[in-house]
Structure formats: C-alpha cells, structure tokens
Write an enzyme that holds these catalytic residues in place. Sequence first.
Site, PDB file in Angstrom:
ATOM      1  N   HIS A 289      -5.876  -1.199  11.790  1.00 47.50           N
ATOM      2  CA  HIS A 289      -5.290  -1.728  10.559  1.00 47.50           C
ATOM      3  C   HIS A 289      -6.152  -2.847  10.006  1.00 47.50           C
ATOM      4  O   HIS A 289      -6.603  -3.735  10.744  1.00 47.50           O
ATOM      5  CB  HIS A 289      -3.883  -2.244  10.851  1.00 47.50           C
ATOM      6  CG  HIS A 289      -3.103  -2.625   9.631  1.00 47.50           C
ATOM      7  ND1 HIS A 289      -3.008  -1.819   8.514  1.00 47.50           N
ATOM      8  CD2 HIS A 289      -2.364  -3.734   9.351  1.00 47.50           C
ATOM      9  CE1 HIS A 289      -2.246  -2.411   7.607  1.00 47.50           C
ATOM     10  NE2 HIS A 289      -1.853  -3.576   8.089  1.00 47.50           N
TER      11      HIS A 289
ATOM     12  N   CYS B  18      -5.262   0.590   3.985  1.00 46.08           N
ATOM     13  CA  CYS B  18      -5.235  -0.829   4.334  1.00 46.08           C
ATOM     14  C   CYS B  18      -6.607  -1.464   4.192  1.00 46.08           C
ATOM     15  O   CYS B  18      -6.745  -2.629   3.821  1.00 46.08           O
ATOM     16  CB  CYS B  18      -4.716  -1.005   5.753  1.00 46.08           C
ATOM     17  SG  CYS B  18      -5.657  -0.052   6.990  1.00 46.08           S
TER      18      CYS B  18
ATOM     19  N   GLN C 296       0.810  -1.218   0.000  1.00 45.22           N
ATOM     20  CA  GLN C 296       0.000   0.000   0.000  1.00 45.22           C
ATOM     21  C   GLN C 296       0.844   1.270   0.000  1.00 45.22           C
ATOM     22  O   GLN C 296       0.323   2.363  -0.233  1.00 45.22           O
ATOM     23  CB  GLN C 296      -0.925   0.012   1.210  1.00 45.22           C
ATOM     24  CG  GLN C 296      -0.203   0.188   2.551  1.00 45.22           C
ATOM     25  CD  GLN C 296      -1.121   0.050   3.728  1.00 45.22           C
ATOM     26  OE1 GLN C 296      -1.571  -1.055   4.048  1.00 45.22           O
ATOM     27  NE2 GLN C 296      -1.410   1.166   4.397  1.00 45.22           N
TER      28      GLN C 296
ATOM     29  N   ASN D 233      -0.771  -9.344   4.895  1.00 50.18           N
ATOM     30  CA  ASN D 233      -0.670  -7.907   5.115  1.00 50.18           C
ATOM     31  C   ASN D 233      -0.491  -7.205   3.771  1.00 50.18           C
ATOM     32  O   ASN D 233      -0.390  -7.855   2.718  1.00 50.18           O
ATOM     33  CB  ASN D 233       0.505  -7.603   6.052  1.00 50.18           C
ATOM     34  CG  ASN D 233       0.359  -6.271   6.766  1.00 50.18           C
ATOM     35  OD1 ASN D 233      -0.520  -5.473   6.455  1.00 50.18           O
ATOM     36  ND2 ASN D 233       1.244  -6.017   7.711  1.00 50.18           N
TER      37      ASN D 233
END
Length: 343
Positions: free
Chosen positions: A286, A149, A143, A307
């Site tokens: 997140h 996110c 990102q 992630n």
Amino acid sequence: MATKTQCYHICLTLVFCMAIWAFEATSRTLQDDSMHERHEEWMSRYGKVYKEPQEREKRLRIFRENVNYIDAFNNAANKPYKLGVNQFADLTNEEFIGTRNRFKGHMCSSITRTTSFKYQNNTAVPSTVDWRKKGAVTPVKDQGQCGCCWAFSAVASAEGIHQLSTGKLISLSEQELVDCDSKSVDQGCEGGLMDDAFKFIIQNHGLNTEANYPYQGVDGKCNANAAGNDAATITGYEDVPANNEKALQKAVANQPVSVAIDASGSDFQFYESGVFTGSCGTDLDHGVTAVGYGVSDDGTEYWLVKNSWGTQWGEEGYIRMQRGVASQQGLCGIAMQASYPTA
C-alpha cells in the site's frame, strides 16, 4: 427402579437444563437481533445496498464476525489504539486487500532506485512536524475500489513540494496518472509504484489539476488534451536510504514523503484512533504519504500518515503509526521504500 427422591432430582435437573437452554436460545436471539439492527444502522450510514437477499445474508455474516473482533479488541483495552466499525466492516480481509492495496512492492527488486539523498547531512531536525499546519497538504481523498494507492501517494507528495516551492497548494489529478501512466510498471487500478509515477510527471512536464481532470475511480482512456494542460510539475525525485527511520525523519522534516507499507492486517482495515502499534509484516502492498511525525501524550513516537480511504477511516483519514521501533524496516515496513519529488 428409581425412588421418588431420585425422580425428583432427575426432574429438577431436566427443568434446570431446559431453563439454561431457553436462556441461551433467548440470549442468542437477542444478540442476533442486536447485530441485525447494528447492520441496518451501518448500511444506512454508509449507503450500502445489496441487490440479492443471499448477498445481504453473506454480508451480515461477515459484518457480525468483524464486529465481534472489533468489540473484543477494544474491550481488551491493552493497546494504545482503537478499532472501529467503519465502511469496510462487511468485507473480508482478503476482499479488502484486493480492492485497496495495490502497491507493487513485489516488483521492487527489478526497479532501479536513485542513490542521491540531499538531506543526508541534515543533523538538526525538529522534534515534531505536521505539514498540514503549514499548508502543504490537500484534504484527504478517497481512491474507492480502484487499486491506485500509488497514484494518491505520489500526488500527495508532489502537491506538497509544489506548495513549498511556490507557496500555492493545488489539488492535482490522480486520474491522469491512472489513465496516462501506463507504459511502465504502473497499471492504473491494477497497481503501481510511486517512483514510476514521479518519472511520468517529469516526462509529462507536470500534472493537471483535480478539477480539470477529475477522479473517476476506474481505468479510463488518457485524455491527451487534459494531460497536456499542466498545473504543477517536479524536476526529479530521490529515494530515502532504505531501512533507516532516522533518514526518513530527515526527509519528512523537509517535505511530505511517499512511503510504502504493509497494510494487509485486519487492525489496519478497522483502525480508528490512537498510535497504531499492531503486528504487521513487511510485504509492502500500500502506498501512503508521511506528512509529519511527533510524540503522543504517553510518550510514544509516531509517524503522521495521510491515507487515501476517505475521511471516515482512521483519524479523519489519517493514521499515526509507531516510530522508532526495533526493526530497521520500521513498523509495517514504512522505512523500506520511501521517496520524494524535488522541485
């Protein structure tokens, strides 16, 4: 008046003190030189360039503090996970949080969550699941310094359910969400919610591909033509019952699931490998994606989490987070606000 013997002892003491001072000064110089060299190597590895000498000195100071923390943690050898000097090593924890973690968890109380949960009655779930091995997970993305996110989390779970329902794995566009999903809580690089992203995908009749609407890492103007060219869609979404890791396991056993976590700690910032058992709160900040679960060699149960910080963070972009903890919210709040799209 001092005797010769006393003078002799005083001289010896002075010589001894000077020797210690010289040794310590030399040691500090060597440590500084070594840290400077590590910083230079780190800059070369990650392509870091500082415009001003003052900025370089500031970043070196932060780098030194972070490296000392990482080295001390790893040398203690009392945790099942390790930290590493990754691409975030010249950032303070506050700077890191400000650019990477923008899940709007503080606004969750004002969002109406769905109550249906189609996996509620599933009693038999496999002991381990890894949706990567079943072809339902695209490669790890990055990102950058855009706090979206939430978009990467929503897209990853949408990519998963599309593959499971059609047999085709397509990398979908996070940038379309960043640019075009701006009429609700979602505000591009300033943060958002996965459920609101699902709502946009439904109302927009899908998302374009990553290739046709590529990621830029900044807030942009919505490309209406590209946004109207849909490659994959979802029909709805459901929320996993909150504060229930067993319910979350049922969901993840059937598809990748969007989850929110508290990723604000330094250990999360520098996580490198192993099952993460670090201390963290439940201030959700997140968005990530649970793409499986399992048990480590030492018997620790974990969640396999994708992630969006690139492959140089963690275990090639993934983190294994302890599962089955005493807290009903799950480690770092992973069981507090999970959801998944439906096909």
